[in-house]
Enzyme design. Structure first.
Site, PDB file in Angstrom:
ATOM      1  N   LYS B  76       4.406  -6.413  22.159  1.00  0.00           N
ATOM      2  CA  LYS B  76       3.617  -6.512  23.594  1.00  0.00           C
ATOM      3  C   LYS B  76       3.593  -5.062  23.992  1.00  0.00           C
ATOM      4  O   LYS B  76       4.644  -4.253  23.870  1.00  0.00           O
ATOM      5  CB  LYS B  76       4.342  -7.293  24.364  1.00  0.00           C
ATOM      6  CG  LYS B  76       3.812  -7.333  25.720  1.00  0.00           C
ATOM      7  CD  LYS B  76       4.759  -8.468  26.609  1.00  0.00           C
ATOM      8  CE  LYS B  76       3.680  -8.591  28.133  1.00  0.00           C
ATOM      9  NZ  LYS B  76       4.686  -9.367  28.947  1.00  0.00           N
ATOM     10  N   SER B 151       1.911 -13.334  31.288  1.00  0.00           N
ATOM     11  CA  SER B 151       1.377 -11.986  30.941  1.00  0.00           C
ATOM     12  C   SER B 151       1.532 -11.788  29.455  1.00  0.00           C
ATOM     13  O   SER B 151       0.456 -10.953  29.131  1.00  0.00           O
ATOM     14  CB  SER B 151       2.043 -11.024  31.587  1.00  0.00           C
ATOM     15  OG  SER B 151       3.315 -10.813  31.241  1.00  0.00           O
ATOM     16  N   SER B 175       6.132 -15.590  31.586  1.00  0.00           N
ATOM     17  CA  SER B 175       5.385 -14.891  30.807  1.00  0.00           C
ATOM     18  C   SER B 175       5.478 -14.784  29.249  1.00  0.00           C
ATOM     19  O   SER B 175       4.605 -14.276  28.467  1.00  0.00           O
ATOM     20  CB  SER B 175       5.232 -13.293  31.371  1.00  0.00           C
ATOM     21  OG  SER B 175       4.571 -13.190  32.350  1.00  0.00           O
TER      22      SER B 175
END
Lengths: 95, 484
Positions: B76, B151, B175
């Site tokens: 990420k 997210s 998330s």
């Protein structure tokens, strides 16, 4: 609690955040809606409840007062917007 | 190659069926082919990945390979990667080349994992749909008109579309779990303090926690084993041994007590999602678990408290982006105040600004007790609810998200509606507990996730409970048609 345009401008200043004038009403609306959501907290009786700042009961770890990091100034300044002679440059602050 | 799990790739590499270089090339080709349509990656590090893959192959020849050596994964874009852009989905960091590796990155590199690239995400991890990214939305591989969740939406979409067999994510209010649910994969948010936050760009420091996202619980166990552990550089890292997550996977579920919180099955839960979740719970009964009703009476207070605590911490954390030391700087500032305000005004998107403003307001003079202190007291009530429930049950189960993936743009203009999609995940962060989402079926063509919540440091139990379900069912093995 609802926030008006003047309050949004004041908070934006506190946060050092430029907001375009035409966007202020939308922020006022959105922030008021968020605070309305947040106001649901008032339904809970929290008298005498100890606030919880952190999920785990732990104490701040201490370490020996020794140098642990090498000097990486040149490396870190390589990604700075403006530097000169090892210093970060900003607009003139003192006349 | 691309349909193999991490365990499958690991076994193939160990047996010499293919090299890491071959596997890495296969996934890089998938990314080249499919990423333009999905937008799951912000940065692809192809050359570096092949160099890492060749090094992994050499390491294997020397007999020094571990289970992740040579396995390609994605990071990420919230984790700092030395020499590689780390944007956090923001214009603010669009040109930020991290000068060091996050601990999570360092640990996965040390295990020999190969980084394919950096995945797309909501800006500074603030969002539930991946639509707040400066780099544009990610599409859901199961339905390109739907959001992947957020997210960690890029990581979830990349894994679901078989562009990477596993990825890292971070979870502040859901998330990891919510995008895992919406994309039909498995993801675990560990106990707060289990995975180091060093080098993981901070959103809300008392809630943020990194964790793995993959197709199976077994793969999550492999990744978490490498990611977890004490880190002296993170002052909230917990000094506690990391158990062997793989060894615990096969434990039978006979007599397992699963708590079903009545608050997670009431109003607000989509009926069809509820039926899929009920079927998954019925499967657990077949696997030997006992189902016990529990109550988490303060559940409805989690979102209100979160939208004080997270913005308050974010307004403080994001104060570091001042246009001076790194990140975006405005053109021709007329004075220092103008430099700060315009650099920040230009660098941050609308949702980040909203949260900074809410947090600044909540922490401003005269409002502290009514907002921040009140929210912290509610946090205690929520944590106590879980503590009481775990006196009676081993794990808690319920839906991960109240609906399946929603349409792109559907909630983008309405922050409050968007916030409600984290209704079942946020309380877990407030309490600091571990939570896992696993795929348990579909509504139409969109996946449904089951959330399992465990007691502190019970990641091994959660992975075990998810793994046994995956041994008995095949939802986790389904691939979206266009990416099979």
């Amino acid at each position: 609690m609802s926030l008006g345009p003047a309050e949004v401008v004041k908070i934006a200043h506190l946060a050092r955040l430029a907001i375009r004038e035409q966007d202020v009403p939308a922020y006022a609306r959105n922030l008021s809606a968020i605070l309305e959501l947040v106001a649901q907290m008032n339904a809970a009786d929290t008298a005498g409840v100890a606030p919880m700042a952190h999920p785990l009961d732990m104490v701040q770890r201490l370490r020996a007062d020794e140098v642990a990091e090498p000097d990486q100034r040149a490396r870190f300044q390589a990604i700075a917007p403006r530097v000169e002679a090892g210093l970060y440059l900003v607009p003139k602050v003192i006349e | 190659m691309h349909d193999k799990t991490i365990a499958g790739l690991s076994a193939g590499l160990a047996a010499g069926e293919f090299s890491s270089e071959e596997a890495t090339r296969a996934f890089l080709e998938r990314i080249e082919r499919f990423n333009p349509g999905l937008n799951a990656f912000i940065t692809v590090t192809g050359e570096a990945a092949l160099a890492q893959a060749r090094a992994a192959d050499q390491r294997r020849r020397r007999g020094e390979a571990g289970p992740l050596t040579g396995v390609p994964i994605a990071q990420k874009d919230i984790f700092c990667t030395d020499g590689v852009r780390t944007s956090c989905g923001s214009r603010m960091l669009d040109r930020f080349i991290a000068p060091y590796d996050a601990t999570v990155v360092e640990k996965l590199n040390a295990a020999g994992a190969v980084m394919l690239g950096k995945t797309n995400m909501d800006e500074f991890a603030m969002g539930s749909s991946n639509e707040t990214s400066f780099y544009g939305p990610v599409r859901n591989p199961w339905d390109l008109d739907a959001v992947p969740g957020g997210s960690s939406g890029g990581s979830a979409a990349a894994v679901a579309a078989r562009l990477a067999p596993g990825a890292t994510g971070t979870d502040t209010g859901g998330s990891i779990r919510q995008p895992a649910a919406l994309c039909g994969i498995t993801g675990i948010k560990p106990t707060y303090g289990r995975v180091s936050r060093w080098g993981m760009i901070a959103y809300a420091s008392s809630l943020d926690q990194g964790g793995p996202m993959a197709r199976t619980a077994e793969d999550c166990a492999l990744l978490l084993g490498a990611m977890a552990g004490f880190d002296p550089r993170d002052s909230t890292s917990v000094d506690r041994p990391v158990p062997d997550y793989l060894a615990a996977l096969d434990r039978p579920l006979d007599g397992l007590k699963i708590g079903l919180p009545e608050e997670y099955f009431g109003e607000g839960l989509d009926g069809e999602v509820g039926r899929v979740v009920d079927a998954a719970i019925a499967e657990y009964r077949k696997l030997g678990a006992d189902l016990i009703e529990v109550s988490l009476p303060n559940s409805q207070l989690a979102i209100p408290a979160y939208y004080v605590i997270a913005p308050a911490e974010c307004s403080s954390n994001l104060a570091r982006f001042d246009g001076v030391r790194y990140g975006h700087r405005c053109e021709n500032p007329k004075d220092l105040l103008d430099l700060y305000t315009r650099s920040r005004g230009e660098g941050f998107g609308a949702e980040v600004k909203r949260r900074i403003l809410v947090g600044t307001f909540a922490l401003s003079a005269g409002y502290y007790d009514a907002y921040y202190l009140k929210a912290q007291q509610i946090r205690r009530l929520i944590s106590d609810d879980f503590r009481r429930a775990f006196e009676r049950v081993d794990v808690i189960a319920g839906p991960t998200s109240p609906t399946v993936a929603f349409a792109l743009g559907e909630k983008a203009d309405d922050p409050i509606t968007m916030y409600l999609s984290d209704i079942y995940t946020i309380a877990v962060n407030l309490a600091g507990l571990p939570g896992l989402s696993l795929p348990v079926g579909f509504v139409g063509q969109r996946p449904v996730g089951l959330q399992l919540i465990g007691d502190y440091f019970a990641e091994d139990r959660l992975l075990n409970v998810a793994h046994r379900y995956q041994q008995a069912t095949d939802w986790h093995a389904r691939a979206p048609g266009a990416f099979a």
